[in-house]
Scaffold this motif. Sequence first.
Motif, PDB file in Angstrom:
ATOM      1  N   PHE A 163       7.151   8.645  24.618  1.00 29.98           N
ATOM      2  CA  PHE A 163       6.707   7.304  24.246  1.00 29.98           C
ATOM      3  C   PHE A 163       5.454   7.355  23.377  1.00 29.98           C
ATOM      4  N   PHE A 164       4.554   8.277  23.667  1.00 30.69           N
ATOM      5  CA  PHE A 164       3.286   8.346  22.930  1.00 30.69           C
ATOM      6  C   PHE A 164       3.323   9.340  21.775  1.00 30.69           C
ATOM      7  N   ARG A 165       4.509   9.785  21.383  1.00 30.43           N
ATOM      8  CA  ARG A 165       4.591  10.698  20.251  1.00 30.43           C
ATOM      9  C   ARG A 165       4.145   9.992  18.972  1.00 30.43           C
ATOM     10  N   ASN A 166       3.582  10.765  18.069  1.00 31.26           N
ATOM     11  CA  ASN A 166       3.050  10.199  16.823  1.00 31.26           C
ATOM     12  C   ASN A 166       3.466  11.104  15.660  1.00 31.26           C
ATOM     13  N   PRO A 167       4.720  11.001  15.231  1.00 29.04           N
ATOM     14  CA  PRO A 167       5.201  11.896  14.171  1.00 29.04           C
ATOM     15  C   PRO A 167       4.488  11.648  12.849  1.00 29.04           C
ATOM     16  N   LYS A 168       4.280  12.712  12.116  1.00 28.01           N
ATOM     17  CA  LYS A 168       3.648  12.607  10.805  1.00 28.01           C
ATOM     18  C   LYS A 168       4.624  11.959   9.833  1.00 28.01           C
ATOM     19  N   ARG A 169       4.171  10.912   9.169  1.00 29.24           N
ATOM     20  CA  ARG A 169       4.999  10.236   8.170  1.00 29.24           C
ATOM     21  C   ARG A 169       4.309  10.335   6.803  1.00 29.24           C
ATOM     22  N   TYR A 170       5.079  10.708   5.800  1.00 30.57           N
ATOM     23  CA  TYR A 170       4.539  10.841   4.448  1.00 30.57           C
ATOM     24  C   TYR A 170       4.937   9.607   3.639  1.00 30.57           C
ATOM     25  N   THR A 171       4.061   8.632   3.616  1.00 36.77           N
ATOM     26  CA  THR A 171       4.329   7.370   2.934  1.00 36.77           C
ATOM     27  C   THR A 171       4.137   7.515   1.426  1.00 36.77           C
ATOM     28  N   GLN A 172       5.149   7.097   0.674  1.00 36.52           N
ATOM     29  CA  GLN A 172       5.014   7.042  -0.785  1.00 36.52           C
ATOM     30  C   GLN A 172       4.365   5.701  -1.136  1.00 36.52           C
ATOM     31  N   ILE A 173       3.055   5.738  -1.349  1.00 38.77           N
ATOM     32  CA  ILE A 173       2.312   4.493  -1.593  1.00 38.77           C
ATOM     33  C   ILE A 173       2.790   3.829  -2.877  1.00 38.77           C
ATOM     34  N   ASN A 174       3.133   2.555  -2.761  1.00 40.64           N
ATOM     35  CA  ASN A 174       3.653   1.802  -3.889  1.00 40.64           C
ATOM     36  C   ASN A 174       3.147   0.367  -3.786  1.00 40.64           C
ATOM     37  N   GLU A 175       2.367  -0.063  -4.758  1.00 40.34           N
ATOM     38  CA  GLU A 175       1.769  -1.394  -4.738  1.00 40.34           C
ATOM     39  C   GLU A 175       2.820  -2.516  -4.790  1.00 40.34           C
ATOM     40  N   ASN A 176       4.019  -2.182  -5.255  1.00 40.06           N
ATOM     41  CA  ASN A 176       5.070  -3.196  -5.392  1.00 40.06           C
ATOM     42  C   ASN A 176       6.027  -3.236  -4.204  1.00 40.06           C
ATOM     43  N   GLN A 177       5.687  -2.501  -3.139  1.00 40.23           N
ATOM     44  CA  GLN A 177       6.553  -2.452  -1.978  1.00 40.23           C
ATOM     45  C   GLN A 177       5.791  -2.771  -0.690  1.00 40.23           C
ATOM     46  N   ILE A 178       6.509  -3.368   0.249  1.00 37.88           N
ATOM     47  CA  ILE A 178       6.006  -3.534   1.609  1.00 37.88           C
ATOM     48  C   ILE A 178       6.873  -2.654   2.497  1.00 37.88           C
ATOM     49  N   ILE A 179       6.233  -1.771   3.257  1.00 36.99           N
ATOM     50  CA  ILE A 179       6.984  -0.838   4.083  1.00 36.99           C
ATOM     51  C   ILE A 179       7.012  -1.304   5.536  1.00 36.99           C
ATOM     52  N   ALA A 180       7.921  -0.723   6.299  1.00 33.73           N
ATOM     53  CA  ALA A 180       8.035  -1.061   7.712  1.00 33.73           C
ATOM     54  C   ALA A 180       6.762  -0.648   8.451  1.00 33.73           C
ATOM     55  N   PRO A 181       6.159  -1.563   9.204  1.00 40.12           N
ATOM     56  CA  PRO A 181       4.956  -1.217   9.955  1.00 40.12           C
ATOM     57  C   PRO A 181       5.262  -0.436  11.227  1.00 40.12           C
ATOM     58  N   VAL A 182       6.524  -0.497  11.692  1.00 43.65           N
ATOM     59  CA  VAL A 182       6.905   0.173  12.940  1.00 43.65           C
ATOM     60  C   VAL A 182       8.343   0.675  12.861  1.00 43.65           C
ATOM     61  N   ASP A 183       8.698   1.539  13.815  1.00 43.68           N
ATOM     62  CA  ASP A 183      10.085   1.950  13.994  1.00 43.68           C
ATOM     63  C   ASP A 183      10.814   0.895  14.817  1.00 43.68           C
ATOM     64  N   GLY A 184      12.100   0.745  14.569  1.00 46.89           N
ATOM     65  CA  GLY A 184      12.865  -0.192  15.383  1.00 46.89           C
ATOM     66  C   GLY A 184      14.046  -0.771  14.628  1.00 46.89           C
ATOM     67  N   LYS A 185      14.586  -1.849  15.166  1.00 52.21           N
ATOM     68  CA  LYS A 185      15.745  -2.516  14.575  1.00 52.21           C
ATOM     69  C   LYS A 185      15.353  -3.872  14.019  1.00 52.21           C
ATOM     70  N   VAL A 186      15.803  -4.163  12.802  1.00 48.84           N
ATOM     71  CA  VAL A 186      15.540  -5.465  12.185  1.00 48.84           C
ATOM     72  C   VAL A 186      16.395  -6.509  12.900  1.00 48.84           C
ATOM     73  N   VAL A 187      15.754  -7.456  13.568  1.00 52.50           N
ATOM     74  CA  VAL A 187      16.498  -8.433  14.380  1.00 52.50           C
ATOM     75  C   VAL A 187      16.445  -9.854  13.827  1.00 52.50           C
ATOM     76  N   VAL A 188      15.500 -10.119  12.920  1.00 55.14           N
ATOM     77  CA  VAL A 188      15.391 -11.464  12.329  1.00 55.14           C
ATOM     78  C   VAL A 188      14.998 -11.334  10.864  1.00 55.14           C
ATOM     79  N   ILE A 189      15.696 -12.076  10.003  1.00 50.65           N
ATOM     80  CA  ILE A 189      15.295 -12.275   8.604  1.00 50.65           C
ATOM     81  C   ILE A 189      15.546 -13.738   8.312  1.00 50.65           C
TER      82      ILE A 189
END
Length: 219
Positions: free
Chosen positions: A53-79
């Motif tokens: 539960f407390f694992r913190n995997p290293k993520r290599y984010t490709q920073i892009n000013e024109n994109q919004i990335i997922a703030p968390v892991d999980g399933k998209v349940v509402v749009i």
Amino acid sequence: MFKFHKEGAKIILITCAVVVAIVLLTDSLIPNFWVLKTIQIISLVFLILVLQFFRNPKRYTQINENQIIAPVDGKVVVIEEVYESEYFKDKRLMVSIFMSPINVHVTRYAMNGIIKFSKYHPGKYLVAWHPKASEENERTTVVIENTTFGEILYRQIAGALARRIVNYAKEGMQVIQGEDAGFIKFGSRVDLYLPLGTEINVKLNQKAVGGITVIATKS
């Protein structure tokens, strides 16, 4: 590779100590072999669950000013288009990501920018997918601003199992897309509120990976 999040250090140490004590004590106190091994195995399984539960995997984010990335892991349940009543007080596009207890629970900044608003709300512990959870559960509301998207809001929402939300965002901070923004302990949800007209790049029931999956782009 992954490491453990600092927010889990105390719980992990206590759990390890308790499990070691159980294994050592039951060895001498319980004569029945099968009862002994059952208790010890359950204790070890519980330790493994806490560690994962407390694992913190290293993520290599490709920073892009024109994109919004997922703030968390999980399933998209509402749009959907909704009225945001706390900060914007107008209509926004909301994307909700539900985290089960087996997901990584690190929160990451969805874009570069400056923290304009950060507020903690104590509250109930309804199941995270409950319609009233975003208004009645324990939660934090954070607003980030940059020149590409203007202001976006994300809300960390505690679930039925969660009892503490950790939020590192402070007003006036300059934050970097993909960096650690906090943690929600034991089951939760994060809602993103985006400007109308933002192009959404995910679909309902899609799996999102925090710091990696592109949620939206500037149209």
